[in-house]
Motif scaffolding. Structure first.
Motif, mmCIF file in Angstrom:
data_model
loop_
_atom_site.group_PDB
_atom_site.id
_atom_site.type_symbol
_atom_site.label_atom_id
_atom_site.label_comp_id
_atom_site.label_asym_id
_atom_site.label_seq_id
_atom_site.Cartn_x
_atom_site.Cartn_y
_atom_site.Cartn_z
ATOM 1 N N SER A 155 0.822 -1.210 0.000
ATOM 2 C CA SER A 155 0.000 0.000 0.000
ATOM 3 C C SER A 155 0.853 1.256 0.000
ATOM 4 C CB SER A 155 -0.920 0.004 1.223
ATOM 5 O OG SER A 155 -1.824 -1.068 1.185
ATOM 6 N N VAL A 156 2.109 1.147 0.462
ATOM 7 C CA VAL A 156 3.004 2.302 0.495
ATOM 8 C C VAL A 156 3.257 2.800 -0.930
ATOM 9 C CG1 VAL A 156 5.317 3.105 1.118
ATOM 10 C CG2 VAL A 156 4.087 1.552 2.634
ATOM 11 N N LYS A 157 3.464 1.860 -1.837
ATOM 12 C CA LYS A 157 3.714 2.221 -3.237
ATOM 13 C C LYS A 157 2.496 2.904 -3.845
ATOM 14 C CE LYS A 157 4.686 0.058 -7.719
ATOM 15 N NZ LYS A 157 4.918 -1.236 -8.410
ATOM 16 N N LYS A 158 1.307 2.363 -3.582
ATOM 17 C CA LYS A 158 0.080 2.960 -4.125
ATOM 18 C C LYS A 158 -0.145 4.354 -3.556
ATOM 19 C CE LYS A 158 -4.831 1.998 -4.858
ATOM 20 N NZ LYS A 158 -5.940 1.045 -4.596
ATOM 21 N N ALA A 159 0.140 4.520 -2.265
ATOM 22 C CA ALA A 159 -0.018 5.832 -1.634
ATOM 23 C C ALA A 159 0.931 6.849 -2.261
ATOM 24 C CB ALA A 159 0.235 5.721 -0.134
ATOM 25 N N ASN A 161 2.120 6.804 -5.320
ATOM 26 C CA ASN A 161 1.635 7.144 -6.659
ATOM 27 C C ASN A 161 0.495 8.160 -6.596
ATOM 28 O OD1 ASN A 161 3.462 5.391 -7.820
ATOM 29 N ND2 ASN A 161 2.044 3.680 -7.899
ATOM 30 N N LEU A 162 -0.406 7.990 -5.626
ATOM 31 C CA LEU A 162 -1.508 8.949 -5.464
ATOM 32 C C LEU A 162 -0.989 10.314 -5.036
ATOM 33 C CD1 LEU A 162 -4.247 6.758 -3.721
ATOM 34 C CD2 LEU A 162 -4.290 7.676 -6.046
ATOM 35 N N MET A 163 0.024 10.320 -4.157
ATOM 36 C CA MET A 163 0.627 11.583 -3.738
ATOM 37 C C MET A 163 1.282 12.304 -4.912
ATOM 38 S SD MET A 163 2.448 10.690 -0.106
ATOM 39 C CE MET A 163 3.630 12.007 -0.431
ATOM 40 N N SER A 164 2.008 11.550 -5.723
ATOM 41 C CA SER A 164 2.691 12.136 -6.880
ATOM 42 C C SER A 164 1.681 12.702 -7.876
ATOM 43 C CB SER A 164 3.566 11.075 -7.553
ATOM 44 O OG SER A 164 4.261 11.617 -8.649
ATOM 45 N N LYS A 165 0.586 11.967 -8.077
ATOM 46 C CA LYS A 165 -0.477 12.435 -8.966
ATOM 47 C C LYS A 165 -1.104 13.721 -8.431
ATOM 48 C CE LYS A 165 -4.988 10.977 -10.788
ATOM 49 N NZ LYS A 165 -6.009 9.894 -10.748
ATOM 50 N N PHE A 166 -1.349 13.755 -7.117
ATOM 51 C CA PHE A 166 -1.925 14.956 -6.512
ATOM 52 C C PHE A 166 -0.964 16.138 -6.633
ATOM 53 C CE2 PHE A 166 -2.266 17.762 -2.822
ATOM 54 C CZ PHE A 166 -3.566 18.225 -2.990
ATOM 55 N N ALA A 167 0.334 15.901 -6.371
ATOM 56 C CA ALA A 167 1.325 16.971 -6.477
ATOM 57 C C ALA A 167 1.382 17.526 -7.901
ATOM 58 C CB ALA A 167 2.701 16.459 -6.055
ATOM 59 N N ASP A 168 1.258 16.641 -8.889
ATOM 60 C CA ASP A 168 1.255 17.075 -10.287
ATOM 61 C C ASP A 168 0.050 17.955 -10.581
ATOM 62 O OD1 ASP A 168 2.344 16.947 -12.993
ATOM 63 O OD2 ASP A 168 0.594 15.715 -13.468
ATOM 64 N N HIS A 169 -1.124 17.544 -10.091
ATOM 65 C CA HIS A 169 -2.334 18.342 -10.310
ATOM 66 C C HIS A 169 -2.295 19.649 -9.519
ATOM 67 C CE1 HIS A 169 -4.787 14.532 -11.563
ATOM 68 N NE2 HIS A 169 -3.897 14.912 -12.461
ATOM 69 N N LEU A 170 -1.670 19.614 -8.334
ATOM 70 C CA LEU A 170 -1.531 20.839 -7.547
ATOM 71 C C LEU A 170 -0.634 21.839 -8.276
ATOM 72 C CD1 LEU A 170 -2.153 22.260 -4.841
ATOM 73 C CD2 LEU A 170 -0.047 21.234 -3.939
ATOM 74 N N THR A 171 0.429 21.329 -8.899
ATOM 75 C CA THR A 171 1.312 22.193 -9.689
ATOM 76 C C THR A 171 0.537 22.851 -10.824
ATOM 77 O OG1 THR A 171 3.212 20.778 -9.207
ATOM 78 C CG2 THR A 171 3.404 22.245 -11.094
ATOM 79 N N THR A 172 -0.241 22.038 -11.545
ATOM 80 C CA THR A 172 -1.060 22.573 -12.644
ATOM 81 C C THR A 172 -2.009 23.651 -12.131
ATOM 82 O OG1 THR A 172 -0.955 20.444 -13.787
ATOM 83 C CG2 THR A 172 -2.701 21.958 -14.458
ATOM 84 N N TYR A 173 -2.547 23.415 -10.951
ATOM 85 C CA TYR A 173 -3.505 24.367 -10.394
ATOM 86 C C TYR A 173 -2.826 25.669 -9.992
ATOM 87 C CZ TYR A 173 -7.832 25.783 -8.175
ATOM 88 O OH TYR A 173 -8.983 26.443 -7.865
#
Length: 337
Positions: A155-159, A161-173
């Protein structure tokens, strides 16, 4: 072992662990003398969940429910006989017992299921009640051992990946916010901004939920010291993302109110648009370093901002911040929904 092969085996764990554990539990139940060995693989199928913590929880609930159901039925079934009404009465007694013991609904379902099956099979197969308890324990034990010891879910790996995805979207925002400020913070676009920030909030909630799952699973991993270190870093990184998101949300609210006032100037628009562009680049580069050992080791190519309150406003920054927060609290509590 090749990392790609290891990752594939780990990701497909639910596919191969269940048949392996089912076969092994069947053989162990037969070796233990069971005349109903199918009960062990049945427990395996039910107990192997997506996370180790959920598997342990369900295994405990099934064992407890089975023991209670068998014990209750063995105590009263011989006096009641086998009819629809006697089955209904026993299920009612089992349900009441579960409620009195303040157990959850999964235990209740296991109790009532055991009552039904024991009442039906006991007269034809006297060994069934004992077999049911023993084989349930065997199946649960085999399922947990295989799930925990052989490539436990990551689950650490999945978490991450979700964090990285969120950080990418936060950057876009951040970039979008900079463009919005540069264009004057139009009220039409602000509504779109609110929708996007709600989506970001949902993503942050998903990442937080996955981190909670990872924390629960790591409690049962015997050889996961390295993953615990990784999880600790990820927890700190998630907190950074949470704070960044909260601050950006507050800044958007302030920009909206500022743009509607008579104090909004083109010069201010450009200054803050430039600041937001730089922050966006900073967050983007931070995201690219998520795999680094510690944040203290990071080196950034983008300039680190040192945004300070202008000297003429410095003595007002604290009371202004307090007034702003106080007014926001009042506005929030003026709403009923």
């Amino acid at each position: 072992m090749n990392l790609r092969i290891k990752s594939f085996i780990q990701d497909t764990g639910l596919i191969w662990k269940t048949p392996l554990a089912a076969a092994l539990s069947w053989e162990l139940a037969k070796w233990a003398g069971s005349k109903h060995p199918y009960l062990a693989p049945l427990t395996v199928i039910l107990c192997i969940q997506i996370t180790v913590s959920k598997s342990i929880q369900f295994a405990w609930q099934r064992i407890l429910g089975t023991i209670l159901g068998v014990a209750l039925t063995s105590s009263f079934a011989s006096f009641l006989g086998l009819t629809g009404w006697s089955i209904g009465l026993m299920i009612l007694l089992g349900s009441v017992l579960v409620k009195l013991l303040k157990l959850d609904n999964i235990v209740m379902s296991q109790v009532t299921l055991s009552i039904l099956l024991v009442m039906y099979f006991q007269s034809q197969m006297p060994t069934y009640p004992f077999d049911r308890i023993r084989d349930t324990v065997i199946g649960a034990a085999v399922a947990l051992l295989i799930h925990i010891l052989l490539f436990p879910p990551d689950s650490v790996k999945k978490a991450k990946n979700l964090m990285s995805k969120f950080a990418d979207h936060l950057t876009t925002y951040f970039f979008k916010t900079a463009q919005w400020v540069e264009a004057g913070c139009s009220s039409m676009e602000s509504r779109d901004m609110e929708k996007e920030i709600q989506q970001l909030s949902q993503e942050l909630h998903q990442a937080t939920t996955e981190m909670d799952k990872a924390n629960q699973s790591l409690s049962y991993h015997l050889f996961a010291s390295e993953k615990r270190d990784t999880f600790k870093r990820q927890t700190q990184q998630l907190q950074q993302l949470r704070l960044g998101f909260a601050n950006l949300s507050d800044m958007i609210r302030i920009f909206t109110e500022w743009s509607e006032s008579k104090h909004w100037r083109a010069e201010d628009q450009q200054i803050w648009a430039d600041h937001l562009y730089t922050i966006a680049l900073h967050v983007k580069e931070w995201n690219s370093h998520l795999d680094n050992l510690t944040n203290s080791n990071l080196t950034f190519s983008t300039p680190v901002l040192n945004i300070k309150t202008p000297f003429t406003l410095e003595k007002y920054q604290y009371p202004l911040a307090l007034y702003n927060n106080a007014n926001q609290i009042i506005q929030d509590f003026q709403k009923l929904s």
